[in-house]
Write an enzyme that holds these catalytic residues in place. Structure first.
Site, PDB file in Angstrom:
ATOM      1  N   GLU A 186      45.534  -5.805 -23.152  1.00  0.00           N
ATOM      2  CA  GLU A 186      45.034  -5.476 -21.651  1.00  0.00           C
ATOM      3  C   GLU A 186      46.185  -5.812 -20.625  1.00  0.00           C
ATOM      4  O   GLU A 186      46.224  -4.755 -19.946  1.00  0.00           O
ATOM      5  CB  GLU A 186      43.528  -6.404 -21.275  1.00  0.00           C
ATOM      6  N   GLY A 216      38.602 -13.368 -14.324  1.00  0.00           N
ATOM      7  CA  GLY A 216      37.629 -14.578 -14.226  1.00  0.00           C
ATOM      8  C   GLY A 216      38.118 -15.823 -15.351  1.00  0.00           C
ATOM      9  O   GLY A 216      37.947 -16.703 -15.313  1.00  0.00           O
ATOM     10  N   GLY A 217      38.209 -14.987 -16.774  1.00  0.00           N
ATOM     11  CA  GLY A 217      38.535 -15.836 -17.914  1.00  0.00           C
ATOM     12  C   GLY A 217      39.936 -16.002 -18.405  1.00  0.00           C
ATOM     13  O   GLY A 217      40.087 -17.055 -18.894  1.00  0.00           O
ATOM     14  N   SER A 218      40.830 -15.235 -18.094  1.00  0.00           N
ATOM     15  CA  SER A 218      42.003 -15.090 -18.181  1.00  0.00           C
ATOM     16  C   SER A 218      43.182 -14.922 -17.136  1.00  0.00           C
ATOM     17  O   SER A 218      42.822 -14.126 -16.187  1.00  0.00           O
ATOM     18  CB  SER A 218      42.258 -14.296 -19.543  1.00  0.00           C
ATOM     19  N   THR A 219      44.578 -15.055 -17.403  1.00  0.00           N
ATOM     20  CA  THR A 219      45.479 -14.552 -16.446  1.00  0.00           C
ATOM     21  C   THR A 219      46.501 -13.994 -17.230  1.00  0.00           C
ATOM     22  O   THR A 219      46.981 -14.312 -18.302  1.00  0.00           O
ATOM     23  CB  THR A 219      45.901 -15.683 -15.415  1.00  0.00           C
ATOM     24  N   GLN A 220      47.301 -12.865 -16.769  1.00  0.00           N
ATOM     25  CA  GLN A 220      48.278 -12.367 -17.371  1.00  0.00           C
ATOM     26  C   GLN A 220      49.588 -12.151 -16.466  1.00  0.00           C
ATOM     27  O   GLN A 220      49.542 -11.946 -15.073  1.00  0.00           O
ATOM     28  CB  GLN A 220      47.742 -10.934 -17.786  1.00  0.00           C
TER      29      GLN A 220
END
EC number: 3.6.1.6
Length: 434
Positions: A186, A216-220
């Protein structure tokens, strides 16, 4: 017997060829080519399926791709039309988009019911793409958060139903056409989208920009390292694009659980009790908050030190040794999306549909101002103090100094900056290597 008048015949042939060359040149001058991608300033021609009087040979200069984005709240189809040329980077000529609700995960207990929605979106593809190229146009579905959270068997049944519908469609479908997308893909696909739209993938020497995404659940965080020798201690994904080679650094799969909503729960010390008390909330605040089907009671707590300092201490403990600092990013251009964008809108730094720029220092100063202000000023957004502190600390932990400026955008040249375009292009490129 009379000899043919060769000079006369030769002169007639030359005149005829000259006439044909003139007509060809004149007709070519009347055709409008799609604009190139930035920095070539792309434009959007008419409807994707409107080929007009173009010949079958001319149509071969276009390539199509269909991407289904199966999210938690809905399923969206993107039909992309690319103009391709010999030894040239593809150009995006047009995009057709449609969304339906609910998402695939809503049919977990009755997977057969998802068929009508998928069939409806496939009709969008049929009406948007010339019949002559249906069989060479890839159709792909990638599911994200909604299906990731489903029990394995339920997700498998849903995907199998979609796979069957794709195989029965007139489009090009393979076994890998339907899948659940992981966080790393993603992040990389979003990076591809941004740099494809900005023209950074057109040549090996074209500069690229980094991408920051806070979900909301992860960061990239995704970028192309300028010095691979210094980057050997961090994970590097290698991706081949546009017949070029770009090294991508993507840590998003390591940052699962550090998205804004997940971070809220961690900072509020949730998971043990449904009542959460924190100095990151106004001292006199009391309310409820729902996250992953659990409703929590949240209350403010008066700290012995300024609220900003107390909240920052909590956030720093949550992020301790969970984020890798990359000093190289300080000198690179970055685009930021999702909650980075939303909170900048909340602060009035950018307008909802306009985008703009923001510095790390802007988040820091806003966090201090909001956290230390009277409760009445942010009762409508009780988590604003916590969110801003988290964003400002996270960016610094990633290696960005306070003076670092980011660009904030939802679209680039009227194209959504989602992962869909990047994933489509990457899939088409992968087919060429088979």
């Amino acid at each position: 017997m009379k000899r043919p008048k060769l000079p006369g015949v030769f002169l007639f042939v030359v005149c005829l060829l000259a006439y044909f060359m003139f007509v060809k040149h004149h007709n070519a001058a009347q055709n409008h080519e799609p604009f190139r991608l930035p920095s070539y300033h792309p434009a959007r021609p008419g409807p994707i399926g409107d080929t007009g009087p173009a010949s079958a040979a001319a149509e071969q200069s276009f390539q199509y791709g269909i991407m289904f984005d199966a999210g938690s709240t809905g399923t969206r189809i993107h039909v992309f039309k690319f103009q391709v040329g010999n030894q040239e980077a593809p150009k995006l000529a047009h995009e057709t988009f449609k969304a339906i609700k609910p998402g695939l995960s809503a049919y977990a207990d009755d997977p057969d019911k998802c068929a009508s929605g998928i069939a409806e979106l496939l009709e969008v593809g049929k009406s948007s793409i010339p019949h002559s190229v249906w069989n060479i146009t890839p159709v792909v579905l990638k599911a994200t958060a909604g299906l990731r959270l489903l029990p394995g068997e339920k997700a498998i049944h849903l995907l199998e139903n979609v796979r069957t519908l794709f195989h029965e469609s007139p489009f090009l479908s393979r076994h890998d056409s339907v899948s659940i997308m992981d966080g790393t893909d993603e992040g990389i696909s979003a990076w591809i989208t941004v740099n494809f739209l900005l023209g950074g993938l057109h040549s090996a020497d074209s500069p690229t920009v980094g991408m920051l995404d806070l979900g909301g659940g992860s960061t990239q965080i995704t970028f192309s390292p300028q010095d691979e020798v210094r980057m050997t201690d961090i994970d590097i994904n290698r991706t081949r694009l546009l017949s070029l080679h770009h090294s991508l650094f993507s840590k998003n799969y390591h940052y699962l659980g550090l998205g804004l909503m997940s971070a809220r729960l961690a900072v509020l010390a949730g998971g043990v009790t449904p009542e959460l008390i924190s100095p990151c909330l106004a001292p006199d605040y009391s309310g409820s908050w729902e996250y992953i089907d659990v409703i929590y009671t949240v209350k403010g707590q008066k700290a012995g030190e300024p609220a900003y300092d107390a909240c920052r201490t909590k956030v720093q403990k949550v992020l301790y040794k969970k984020v890798m600092k990359a000093s190289e990013v300080a000198g690179m251009d970055f685009y930021a999306f999702s909650y980075y964008y939303d909170r900048a809108v909340d602060l009035g730094i950018i307008k909802e549909h306009m985008g703009g720029t923001i510095k790390v220092a802007d988040y820091i100063e806003a966090a201090k101002r909001v956290c230390n202000s009277p409760a009445i000023s942010y009762l409508q957004s009780p988590f604003l103090c916590l969110d801003l502190v988290y964003i400002s600390v996270l960016l610094q932990e990633l290696g960005f100094p306070p003076h670092k400026q980011f660009k904030l955008a939802r679209t680039i040249n009227q194209v959504e900056t989602s992962w869909a375009l990047g994933a489509t292009f990457h899939y088409i490129e992968s087919l060429k290597r088979l």
